[in-house]
Design a protein around this motif. Structure first.
Motif, PDB file in Angstrom:
ATOM      1  N   ARG A 116      15.712 -23.537  11.668  1.00 29.35           N
ATOM      2  CA  ARG A 116      15.166 -23.784  13.004  1.00 29.35           C
ATOM      3  C   ARG A 116      13.705 -23.339  12.980  1.00 29.35           C
ATOM      4  NH1 ARG A 116      19.773 -20.775  16.346  1.00 29.35           N
ATOM      5  NH2 ARG A 116      19.436 -19.302  14.657  1.00 29.35           N
ATOM      6  N   THR A 119      10.583 -20.950  16.983  1.00 28.78           N
ATOM      7  CA  THR A 119      11.331 -19.925  17.712  1.00 28.78           C
ATOM      8  C   THR A 119      10.653 -19.628  19.043  1.00 28.78           C
ATOM      9  OG1 THR A 119      12.046 -18.911  15.660  1.00 28.78           O
ATOM     10  CG2 THR A 119      12.196 -17.559  17.631  1.00 28.78           C
ATOM     11  N   ARG A 157      14.893 -22.723  17.896  1.00 28.31           N
ATOM     12  CA  ARG A 157      15.728 -21.547  18.129  1.00 28.31           C
ATOM     13  C   ARG A 157      15.254 -20.856  19.410  1.00 28.31           C
ATOM     14  NH1 ARG A 157      15.240 -16.477  14.026  1.00 28.31           N
ATOM     15  NH2 ARG A 157      17.146 -15.384  14.589  1.00 28.31           N
ATOM     16  N   GLU A 187      21.472 -16.377  21.516  1.00 31.48           N
ATOM     17  CA  GLU A 187      20.676 -17.468  20.945  1.00 31.48           C
ATOM     18  C   GLU A 187      21.282 -18.819  21.265  1.00 31.48           C
ATOM     19  OE1 GLU A 187      19.455 -17.326  16.947  1.00 31.48           O
ATOM     20  OE2 GLU A 187      18.398 -15.420  17.216  1.00 31.48           O
ATOM     21  N   THR A 189      20.450 -23.205  20.259  1.00 32.88           N
ATOM     22  CA  THR A 189      19.581 -24.149  19.554  1.00 32.88           C
ATOM     23  C   THR A 189      19.378 -25.387  20.417  1.00 32.88           C
ATOM     24  OG1 THR A 189      20.436 -23.393  17.446  1.00 32.88           O
ATOM     25  CG2 THR A 189      19.288 -25.500  17.454  1.00 32.88           C
TER      26      THR A 189
END
Ligand code: CUA
Length: 333
Positions: A116, A119, A157, A187, A189
């Motif tokens: 990913r 971020t 992310r 978290e 995605t």
């Protein structure tokens, strides 16, 4: 009355101009959301079939009872009734285990993105979203609010945190919900398959203005995303007009700077949204007003009338100064 119009007109304009902004779990543009949609259809379809079977069985029983005289069931009747109950129990168990397994598999695959590259740290606040782009180079770390730009086709992310109460990040066209919990690190995605503006909404009741805690995700091609990031890294531009120059002076000498940052000026407050490029965003006040000079003036003049309970206090500047400040903020592209 005037005040009400000031709120209503921009809100209506936003609604009308927002025809292309989607917020629907049925209109998916990312793999994460697609898997959830598949589950929605399987769960709904199966539930419908079960409902039809139950209603059908009930209708059959009612119809049969009416045409036949009442009689004690014999041994054969009792045995066939037990068989029906056994089959129904078995089917129920199989369906429950099957659906649980399906959810588990979907859940596992949602968490399995190998790389990913981008971020973004998102912090929930009553009632707005702080958005921080992280980078291994500290000079490319970027602070913004309420609007998230992401590159198309790249898994992003999201690190989700909260400073006050529990919020929930939900952009239905792109992904499922994920909570932002004080003291915890969650978290999610995000992956948008095509360019677009996707609306999201806080999905956990978090206080008076929970319903007014929207977020926009803007998915754009990689080069546009990089160009946007580069532009946002720059310090605030110089005010282009005399009005805006006056607005900056008022802004920097008043209480605004206690909560807001405008990079390149002495304003360094941290408890409110970063305003360095606020003029480039599409909305203000977490998605409830469009980014226009009038809406900015409305918001500054009467934040409690627009969003009761918000932490934005009523400022003590006069109407002319409010117009100047609105002109200044609008110029912060
Ligand atoms: Cu934040 Cu509901």
């Amino acid at each position: 009355m005037l005040r009400r119009n000031l709120v209503f007109v921009p809100a209506a304009a936003l609604l009308l101009s927002g025809c292309t902004v989607g917020q629907s779990a049925l209109d998916v543009h990312g793999e994460n959301a697609r898997q959830l949609l598949r589950l929605i259809w399987i769960f709904s379809g199966l539930s419908l079939l079960i409902w039809l079977a139950v209603i059908g069985g009930l209708a059959l029983a009612l119809f049969r009872n009416r045409s036949e005289p009442e009689a004690e069931p014999d041994e054969r009747g009792r045995r066939s009734a037990s068989r029906v109950v056994a089959v129904a129990t078995g089917l129920t168990a199989i369906i429950i285990i099957g659906l649980t397994a399906l959810s588990y598999v979907a859940d596992r695959s949602l968490a399995s993105y190998p790389a990913r590259p981008v971020t973004i740290r998102i912090t929930g606040n009553q009632w707005w979203w702080e958005v921080r782009y992280e980078s291994p180079e500290p000079s490319r770390t970027l602070q913004s609010a309420n609007e998230i730009h992401i590159p198309v086709g790249t898994p992003v992310r999201l690190k989700l945190e909260s400073t006050d109460v529990i919020h929930s990040f939900w952009v239905p066209s792109l992904a499922g919900k994920e909570d932002l919990v004080p003291g915890r690190h969650n978290e999610l995605t995000l992956l948008a398959e095509r360019p677009g503006i996707y609306r999201g909404q806080c999905a956990e009741f978090c206080g008076l203005q929970h319903a007014h805690m929207a977020v926009l995700v803007i998915a754009e091609p990689q080069e546009e995303f990089q160009a946007w990031w580069d532009r946002q890294l720059a310090q605030a531009p110089e005010p282009p007009t005399e009005e805006a120059v006056r607005g900056r002076t008022t802004f920097l000498s008043g209480s605004c700077i206690l909560c807001h940052t405008v990079r390149g000026t002495s304003a360094g407050g941290k408890s409110g949204p970063d305003l360095t490029h606020v003029g480039s965003r599409r909305t203000i006040a977490a998605g409830i007003l469009p980014m226009t000079r009038d809406a900015l003036a409305t918001w500054i003049a009467d934040p409690q009338g627009t969003k009761p309970g918000a932490n934005m206090p009523v400022s003590d500047i006069n109407a002319g100064e409010i117009k100047d400040v609105a002109a200044y903020l609008e110029s912060l592209k």
